[in-house]
Design a protein around this motif. Structure first.
Motif, short mmCIF file in Angstrom:
data_model
loop_
_atom_site.label_atom_id
_atom_site.label_comp_id
_atom_site.label_asym_id
_atom_site.label_seq_id
_atom_site.Cartn_x
_atom_site.Cartn_y
_atom_site.Cartn_z
N ALA A 32 -28.39 -21.52 3.71
CA ALA A 32 -29.05 -21.49 5.31
C ALA A 32 -29.32 -22.91 5.87
CB ALA A 32 -29.95 -21.14 4.80
N ARG A 33 -29.48 -23.60 5.33
CA ARG A 33 -29.31 -25.54 5.20
C ARG A 33 -27.86 -25.66 5.88
NH1 ARG A 33 -31.89 -29.97 1.41
NH2 ARG A 33 -33.33 -29.06 2.07
N GLU A 34 -27.22 -25.58 5.23
CA GLU A 34 -26.32 -25.67 6.37
C GLU A 34 -25.49 -25.09 7.29
OE1 GLU A 34 -22.38 -26.74 2.44
OE2 GLU A 34 -22.85 -24.64 2.12
N PHE A 35 -25.83 -24.08 6.94
CA PHE A 35 -25.78 -23.53 8.80
C PHE A 35 -26.46 -23.71 9.40
CE2 PHE A 35 -27.66 -20.20 11.72
CZ PHE A 35 -25.96 -19.67 12.01
N SER A 41 -21.69 -24.78 14.48
CA SER A 41 -20.75 -25.25 14.94
C SER A 41 -19.12 -25.07 14.80
CB SER A 41 -20.38 -26.62 16.21
OG SER A 41 -20.34 -27.93 15.06
N ARG A 42 -19.79 -25.45 12.91
CA ARG A 42 -18.80 -24.92 12.11
C ARG A 42 -19.02 -23.56 11.31
NH1 ARG A 42 -19.05 -25.17 6.15
NH2 ARG A 42 -17.20 -25.68 5.64
N ALA A 43 -20.32 -23.14 11.90
CA ALA A 43 -20.14 -21.46 11.19
C ALA A 43 -19.51 -20.64 12.50
CB ALA A 43 -21.46 -21.04 10.64
N ARG A 53 -17.06 -21.44 14.50
CA ARG A 53 -15.45 -22.12 14.55
C ARG A 53 -14.95 -20.54 13.34
NH1 ARG A 53 -16.61 -27.21 15.14
NH2 ARG A 53 -16.22 -27.59 13.01
N LEU A 54 -15.46 -20.62 12.13
CA LEU A 54 -15.26 -20.18 11.07
C LEU A 54 -15.70 -18.53 11.66
CD1 LEU A 54 -16.93 -21.79 7.82
CD2 LEU A 54 -14.91 -21.78 8.46
N ALA A 55 -16.46 -18.07 11.87
CA ALA A 55 -16.62 -17.15 12.51
C ALA A 55 -15.57 -16.46 13.06
CB ALA A 55 -18.15 -16.50 13.08
N GLN A 56 -14.47 -16.89 13.79
CA GLN A 56 -13.48 -16.40 14.79
C GLN A 56 -12.71 -16.18 13.95
OE1 GLN A 56 -14.33 -16.33 17.87
NE2 GLN A 56 -15.75 -17.10 18.09
#
Length: 83
Positions: A6-9, A14-16, A18-21
């Motif tokens: 959750a902290r990283e999120f 924006s990284r999350a 991009r990964l979710a795509q």
């Protein structure tokens, strides 16, 4: 399968996204999966939704139970110009 705390999120949404795509992103809190981030196309596929337009949404069977209230239009009195 992508995973982040959750902290990283919170620090890198924006990284999350991009990964979710590409694949679901599991967001953990104290080592436990609490949330899953997926792109909207995958969500529609999981839900069996084929229409994504507003018009298509009104043709969905569950839309028959939605009460839609439209507020009356109000007309404001013209404001005086201050010179």
């Amino acid at each position: 399968m992508a995973s982040m705390s959750a902290r990283e999120f919170n620090q890198n949404t924006s990284r999350a996204t991009r990964l979710a795509q590409e694949e679901p992103v599991f967001v953990t809190n104290r080592g436990r999966i609490e949330y899953v981030l997926i792109n909207i196309d995958n969500y529609y596929e999981i839900q069996g939704i084929t229409q994504t337009s507003l018009l298509g949404a009104f043709h969905m069977p569950e839309a028959a139970n939605i009460d839609l209230e439209i507020a009356p239009r109000t007309v404001e009195a013209p404001r005086e110009l201050l010179l």
